[in-house]
Design an enzyme around this catalytic site. Structure first.
Site, PDB file in Angstrom:
ATOM      1  N   ASP A 167      31.337   5.818  60.332  1.00 32.10           N
ATOM      2  CA  ASP A 167      31.486   7.265  60.436  1.00 32.10           C
ATOM      3  C   ASP A 167      31.358   7.774  61.872  1.00 32.10           C
ATOM      4  O   ASP A 167      30.590   8.686  62.141  1.00 32.10           O
ATOM      5  CB  ASP A 167      30.409   7.903  59.527  1.00 32.10           C
ATOM      6  CG  ASP A 167      30.521   9.412  59.436  1.00 32.10           C
ATOM      7  OD1 ASP A 167      31.647   9.921  59.431  1.00 32.10           O
ATOM      8  OD2 ASP A 167      29.467  10.072  59.369  1.00 32.10           O
ATOM      9  N   ASN A 417      23.397  -1.999  60.296  1.00 35.15           N
ATOM     10  CA  ASN A 417      23.283  -0.673  59.697  1.00 35.15           C
ATOM     11  C   ASN A 417      24.048  -0.652  58.386  1.00 35.15           C
ATOM     12  O   ASN A 417      25.257  -0.915  58.352  1.00 35.15           O
ATOM     13  CB  ASN A 417      23.849   0.410  60.615  1.00 35.15           C
ATOM     14  CG  ASN A 417      23.718   1.792  59.989  1.00 35.15           C
ATOM     15  OD1 ASN A 417      22.605   2.304  59.830  1.00 35.15           O
ATOM     16  ND2 ASN A 417      24.833   2.378  59.579  1.00 35.15           N
ATOM     17  N   GLU A 418      23.335  -0.348  57.311  1.00 32.02           N
ATOM     18  CA  GLU A 418      23.922  -0.118  55.994  1.00 32.02           C
ATOM     19  C   GLU A 418      24.888  -1.198  55.516  1.00 32.02           C
ATOM     20  O   GLU A 418      26.019  -0.898  55.089  1.00 32.02           O
ATOM     21  CB  GLU A 418      24.599   1.256  55.971  1.00 32.02           C
ATOM     22  CG  GLU A 418      23.628   2.384  56.246  1.00 32.02           C
ATOM     23  CD  GLU A 418      24.145   3.748  55.805  1.00 32.02           C
ATOM     24  OE1 GLU A 418      25.361   3.925  55.710  1.00 32.02           O
ATOM     25  OE2 GLU A 418      23.303   4.629  55.537  1.00 32.02           O
ATOM     26  N   ASN A 472      17.940   4.781  55.160  1.00 34.25           N
ATOM     27  CA  ASN A 472      18.877   5.891  55.398  1.00 34.25           C
ATOM     28  C   ASN A 472      19.020   6.608  54.060  1.00 34.25           C
ATOM     29  O   ASN A 472      19.587   6.051  53.121  1.00 34.25           O
ATOM     30  CB  ASN A 472      20.245   5.367  55.834  1.00 34.25           C
ATOM     31  CG  ASN A 472      20.222   4.726  57.219  1.00 34.25           C
ATOM     32  OD1 ASN A 472      19.193   4.692  57.882  1.00 34.25           O
ATOM     33  ND2 ASN A 472      21.361   4.224  57.655  1.00 34.25           N
ATOM     34  N   TYR A 474      19.764  10.339  51.775  1.00 32.44           N
ATOM     35  CA  TYR A 474      20.389  11.668  51.805  1.00 32.44           C
ATOM     36  C   TYR A 474      20.176  12.433  50.503  1.00 32.44           C
ATOM     37  O   TYR A 474      21.089  13.084  50.021  1.00 32.44           O
ATOM     38  CB  TYR A 474      21.879  11.526  52.148  1.00 32.44           C
ATOM     39  CG  TYR A 474      22.089  11.110  53.594  1.00 32.44           C
ATOM     40  CD1 TYR A 474      22.113  12.070  54.603  1.00 32.44           C
ATOM     41  CD2 TYR A 474      22.223   9.776  53.950  1.00 32.44           C
ATOM     42  CE1 TYR A 474      22.285  11.707  55.936  1.00 32.44           C
ATOM     43  CE2 TYR A 474      22.394   9.401  55.279  1.00 32.44           C
ATOM     44  CZ  TYR A 474      22.424  10.376  56.270  1.00 32.44           C
ATOM     45  OH  TYR A 474      22.589  10.011  57.580  1.00 32.44           O
ATOM     46  N   TYR A 478      24.075  14.149  50.037  1.00 32.46           N
ATOM     47  CA  TYR A 478      25.075  13.456  49.209  1.00 32.46           C
ATOM     48  C   TYR A 478      24.614  13.360  47.754  1.00 32.46           C
ATOM     49  O   TYR A 478      25.420  13.221  46.852  1.00 32.46           O
ATOM     50  CB  TYR A 478      25.345  12.046  49.757  1.00 32.46           C
ATOM     51  CG  TYR A 478      25.967  12.050  51.125  1.00 32.46           C
ATOM     52  CD1 TYR A 478      27.195  12.677  51.342  1.00 32.46           C
ATOM     53  CD2 TYR A 478      25.335  11.443  52.209  1.00 32.46           C
ATOM     54  CE1 TYR A 478      27.772  12.696  52.600  1.00 32.46           C
ATOM     55  CE2 TYR A 478      25.912  11.450  53.464  1.00 32.46           C
ATOM     56  CZ  TYR A 478      27.128  12.083  53.655  1.00 32.46           C
ATOM     57  OH  TYR A 478      27.700  12.103  54.894  1.00 32.46           O
ATOM     58  N   GLU A 512      17.470   7.464  58.828  1.00 31.79           N
ATOM     59  CA  GLU A 512      18.438   8.549  58.648  1.00 31.79           C
ATOM     60  C   GLU A 512      18.002   9.437  57.487  1.00 31.79           C
ATOM     61  O   GLU A 512      17.536   8.940  56.456  1.00 31.79           O
ATOM     62  CB  GLU A 512      19.851   8.018  58.343  1.00 31.79           C
ATOM     63  CG  GLU A 512      20.560   7.424  59.535  1.00 31.79           C
ATOM     64  CD  GLU A 512      21.997   6.990  59.246  1.00 31.79           C
ATOM     65  OE1 GLU A 512      22.633   7.572  58.341  1.00 31.79           O
ATOM     66  OE2 GLU A 512      22.453   6.069  59.928  1.00 31.79           O
ATOM     67  N   TRP A 557      18.968  12.201  61.157  1.00 39.37           N
ATOM     68  CA  TRP A 557      20.389  12.010  61.467  1.00 39.37           C
ATOM     69  C   TRP A 557      21.022  13.372  61.597  1.00 39.37           C
ATOM     70  O   TRP A 557      21.028  14.116  60.637  1.00 39.37           O
ATOM     71  CB  TRP A 557      21.068  11.205  60.356  1.00 39.37           C
ATOM     72  CG  TRP A 557      22.430  10.745  60.740  1.00 39.37           C
ATOM     73  CD1 TRP A 557      23.626  11.254  60.307  1.00 39.37           C
ATOM     74  CD2 TRP A 557      22.751   9.691  61.632  1.00 39.37           C
ATOM     75  NE1 TRP A 557      24.666  10.581  60.893  1.00 39.37           N
ATOM     76  CE2 TRP A 557      24.152   9.611  61.708  1.00 39.37           C
ATOM     77  CE3 TRP A 557      21.978   8.789  62.398  1.00 39.37           C
ATOM     78  CZ2 TRP A 557      24.810   8.682  62.509  1.00 39.37           C
ATOM     79  CZ3 TRP A 557      22.634   7.867  63.190  1.00 39.37           C
ATOM     80  CH2 TRP A 557      24.042   7.823  63.224  1.00 39.37           C
ATOM     81  N   LYS A 576      25.795  16.893  61.268  1.00 42.37           N
ATOM     82  CA  LYS A 576      24.373  16.781  60.926  1.00 42.37           C
ATOM     83  C   LYS A 576      23.454  16.926  62.133  1.00 42.37           C
ATOM     84  O   LYS A 576      22.247  16.742  62.032  1.00 42.37           O
ATOM     85  CB  LYS A 576      24.100  15.449  60.212  1.00 42.37           C
ATOM     86  CG  LYS A 576      24.775  15.388  58.841  1.00 42.37           C
ATOM     87  CD  LYS A 576      24.292  14.242  57.991  1.00 42.37           C
ATOM     88  CE  LYS A 576      25.125  14.150  56.740  1.00 42.37           C
ATOM     89  NZ  LYS A 576      26.532  13.695  56.995  1.00 42.37           N
TER      90      LYS A 576
HETATM   91  C1  EVA Z   1      26.340  10.450  57.523  1.00 39.50           C
HETATM   92  N1  EVA Z   1      25.297   8.367  57.010  1.00 39.50           N
HETATM   93  O1  EVA Z   1      26.818  10.413  56.407  1.00 39.50           O
HETATM   94  C2  EVA Z   1      25.746   9.181  58.099  1.00 39.50           C
HETATM   95  C3  EVA Z   1      26.707   8.392  58.931  1.00 39.50           C
HETATM   96  C4  EVA Z   1      25.996   7.129  59.428  1.00 39.50           C
HETATM   97  O2  EVA Z   1      27.176   9.175  60.018  1.00 39.50           O
HETATM   98  C5  EVA Z   1      25.148   7.039  57.085  1.00 39.50           C
HETATM   99  O3  EVA Z   1      24.703   5.273  58.682  1.00 39.50           O
HETATM  100  O4  EVA Z   1      24.629   6.495  56.147  1.00 39.50           O
HETATM  101  C6  EVA Z   1      25.631   6.270  58.269  1.00 39.50           C
HETATM  102  O5  EVA Z   1      26.774   6.421  60.329  1.00 39.50           O
HETATM  103  O6  EVA Z   1      26.323  11.475  58.176  1.00 39.50           O
END
Ligand code: EVA
Length: 605
Positions: A167, A417-418, A472, A474, A478, A512, A557, A576
């Site tokens: 991303d 990462n991820e 990470n 959200y 999300y 994140e 993040w 973000k």
């Molecule tokens: C995002 N989420 O959705 C972020 C991405 C990032 O920019 C992630 O590790 O899980 C990624 O690169 O904003």
């Protein structure tokens, strides 16, 4: 061991550095036949662009901004005759993602990996007391055999296009400084340092590698320039009485002078600022100099207007000032190793850095941050090409650790990462990567990787490799965003309870968490994307963080809005940021400042 030295270029009594930054001749190879057309001798046309910079955002044509393939750079350099008898190297801070270097039409080397330096040995290729032509072919195509991962497709009209599995915009070109170095024949190639604290004193365990057999001496100077210690020989221990330690946001830097002697003649000298500190993980604590620390800060990007991912010294300064203002003490170099100057600044400012290799996109999807929630599995480590990817990944880890191991700011390595950790095939891959990093680091710093949303207890097969569990997450963006945020909190706590039940006896860190927010958008009551919602989201998240003792840090993040591939989830980039792309605060910056200024360094012990 790498075939060239990764030491940062510096002039000393024996070394000379000449900057090749500035305007370079530039050509886009639309046919991809530059070699056949003789570009190694001379590239066509008279277009000039700056180095360091990404090439994409200067031009007005979309086909240039989106270009996938080869671009060519050319610059002349005068090599003085006094440099005869030295080793002459061209050093590229980075060439994204792969490069071939030519001098006077002759191919010198190739390098793959877009975020780490490499050296071309041009000693035999140059003409002395004459102008020499340096030509570099840079290719920016994404593959699944190199990091970061993605693919390059061909559109029906024959145009190639990059499809990242990550991303951030696929900025490329010569994005970091280029220099020309003259180094003695017998020279200091590399060195490793490790620290041991003993009461008021410290021991520096050291190993120096040189290219010859002559005698090595070390001298350590304090910040006043007074001698603090000395030592002889290529490896051993240097004793520092009443050592001043490198501390969080209170850096103390000694100056280490390494010399090779032939009798009393100095054959080579290298000088580097170093910080005396220890770092380790014990139970759920992260200990710096034996004392627990709590990380607060950011996942960042190297990203700014016009120059893209090109190293931007002004933006670097502004970023550090903003991080100090907001009360941060750390950042992760998401999702690739940053320019070396940024680590030097972090050393001086006392910031803690989690140093990430460019292993991002090891999950086959452009929107992996969305699709991970759907239970999607991509069997990423079961591909026929996985061994090639592993090879490139290991090479990048070796380059990263060799480059950055002597920075006091670097307290941990982030090795992926991820990635898709849902299949057993990931396990042997992880094993190799983690073992390599362990072997290469004399300081045995903690190692980690950032876990994607679906890497949860019961699914993730790889978290056991991490010394620090880096999540990470959200929830509230999300997953169950907006008015459903109360449910997001329930799900978030449910996951944290599941981790707690495992009783891993390891520190957890949020690498994140965040919510897209438009810098100009206000809405009362809140809606997603408004400044008000970013604040609500942070309040919820912070409460969850504070409910678990084993959570030892929060890196939101993102530090600033940044450019991504265009798409329905991105409004001219990822929003973000706590700061805008122009580095001005959103409302959330004040909320975080309020919190972070109050949090003690040893929060939750
Ligand atoms: C995002 N989420 O959705 C972020 C991405 C990032 O920019 C992630 O590790 O899980 C990624 O690169 O904003």
């Amino acid at each position: 061991m790498l075939e060239y030295s990764m030491l940062y270029p510096k002039s000393t009594v024996t070394r000379r550095v000449f900057s090749m930054d500035g305007m370079w001749k530039f050509h886009i190879d639309r046919q991809g036949d530059g070699e056949k057309e003789g570009y190694p001798n001379k590239i066509p046309g008279f277009d000039y662009i700056p180095v360091p910079a990404s090439f994409q955002d200067f031009y007005t044509q979309k086909e240039i901004r989106e270009f996938a393939g080869d671009v060519w750079y050319e610059k002349e350099i005068f090599v003085p005759k006094e440099w005869k008898g030295k080793n002459l190297f061209l050093r590229f801070g980075a060439a994204t993602h792969r490069a071939a270097v030519y001098v006077n039409g002759k191919k010198i080397m190739e390098h793959e990996g877009g975020f780490l330096p490499f050296l071309a040995d041009v000693t035999e290729a140059v003409l002395y007391n004459a102008v020499n032509k340096v030509v570099v072919k840079v290719n920016n195509e994404l593959t699944v055999t190199n990091i970061p991962c993605g693919e390059t497709i061909t559109l029906p009209d024959g145009t190639k296009m990059n499809k990242p599995y990550f991303d951030f915009f696929n900025y490329s070109g010569l994005q970091r400084s280029v220099s020309f170095l003259a180094v003695p024949k017998e020279y200091i190639f590399d060195f490793d340092l490790d620290y041991e604290l003993a009461g008021e004193d410290a021991k520096i365990h050291y190993d120096i590698q040189t290219t010859g057999e002559h005698h090595v001496r070390l001298l350590l100077l304090d910040e006043e320039g007074k001698q603090a210690a000395q030592a002889e020989g290529k490896s051993g221990i240097m004793e520092v009485k009443n050592a001043r330690l490198w501390q969080v946001r209170q850096a103390y830097l000694y100056r280490l002078i390494i010399r090779i002697y032939d009798g009393e003649t100095i054959l080579d000298e290298y000088v580097q600022e170093i910080g005396i500190r220890t770092i380790k993980v014990e139970g759920t604590s992260i200990l710096l100099n034996g004392k627990p620390i709590y990380l607060r800060g950011f996942g960042k990007h190297e990203d700014s207007d016009i120059v893209g991912r090109g190293f931007n010294i002004g933006v670097m300064k502004r970023d550090f000032e903003l991080m100090k203002w907001i009360g941060a003490n750390s950042f992760r170099t998401a999702h690739y190793p940053y320019s070396e100057e940024i680590y030097q600044m972090a050393d001086r400012e006392g910031f803690l850095v989690i140093d990430e290799v460019a292993a991002v996109g090891l999950f086959e999807s452009l929107m992996n941050f969305m699709e991970a929630n759907t239970g999607k599995k991509t069997a990423f480590f079961e591909k026929e090409t996985t061994p090639l990817l592993l090879k490139a990944h290991k090479r990048a880890i070796e380059e990263l650790i060799t480059r950055d191991k002597n920075h006091p700011c670097v307290i941990a390595w982030s090795l992926l990462n991820e990635p898709d950790t849902s299949s057993e095939a990931a396990v042997p891959y992880f094993k190799e990567v983690f073992e390599l990093a362990h072997r290469l680091d004399k300081q045995k710093r903690p190692k980690t990787f950032a876990l994607i949303m679906n890497s949860v207890p019961g699914v993730c097969k790889c978290y056991q490799f991490s010394d620090i569990i880096a999540l990470n997450r959200y929830y509230g963006w999300y997953v169950k965003g907006g008015y459903e945020i109360s449910e997001a909190e329930v799900l978030f706590r449910k996951e944290m309870d599941a981790w707690k039940a495992l009783d891993l006896k390891k520190p957890f860190l949020f690498t994140e968490y965040g919510a897209d927010t438009l810098g100009m958008e206000h809405k009362l009551p809140s809606v997603m994307w408004s400044q008000e919602y970013q604040d609500e989201y942070l309040k919820m998240t912070n409460e969850v963080f504070d409910s678990y003792d084993f959570i030892k840090g929060e890196q939101i993040w993102n530090f600033a809005d940044f450019q991504t591939t265009e798409g329905i989830l991105r409004v001219n980039g990822n929003k973000k940021g706590v700061f805008t792309r122009q580095r001005q605060p959103k409302d959330a910056a004040y909320l975080l400042r309020e919190r972070w200024k109050k949090l003690p360094l040893d929060f939750k012990g």
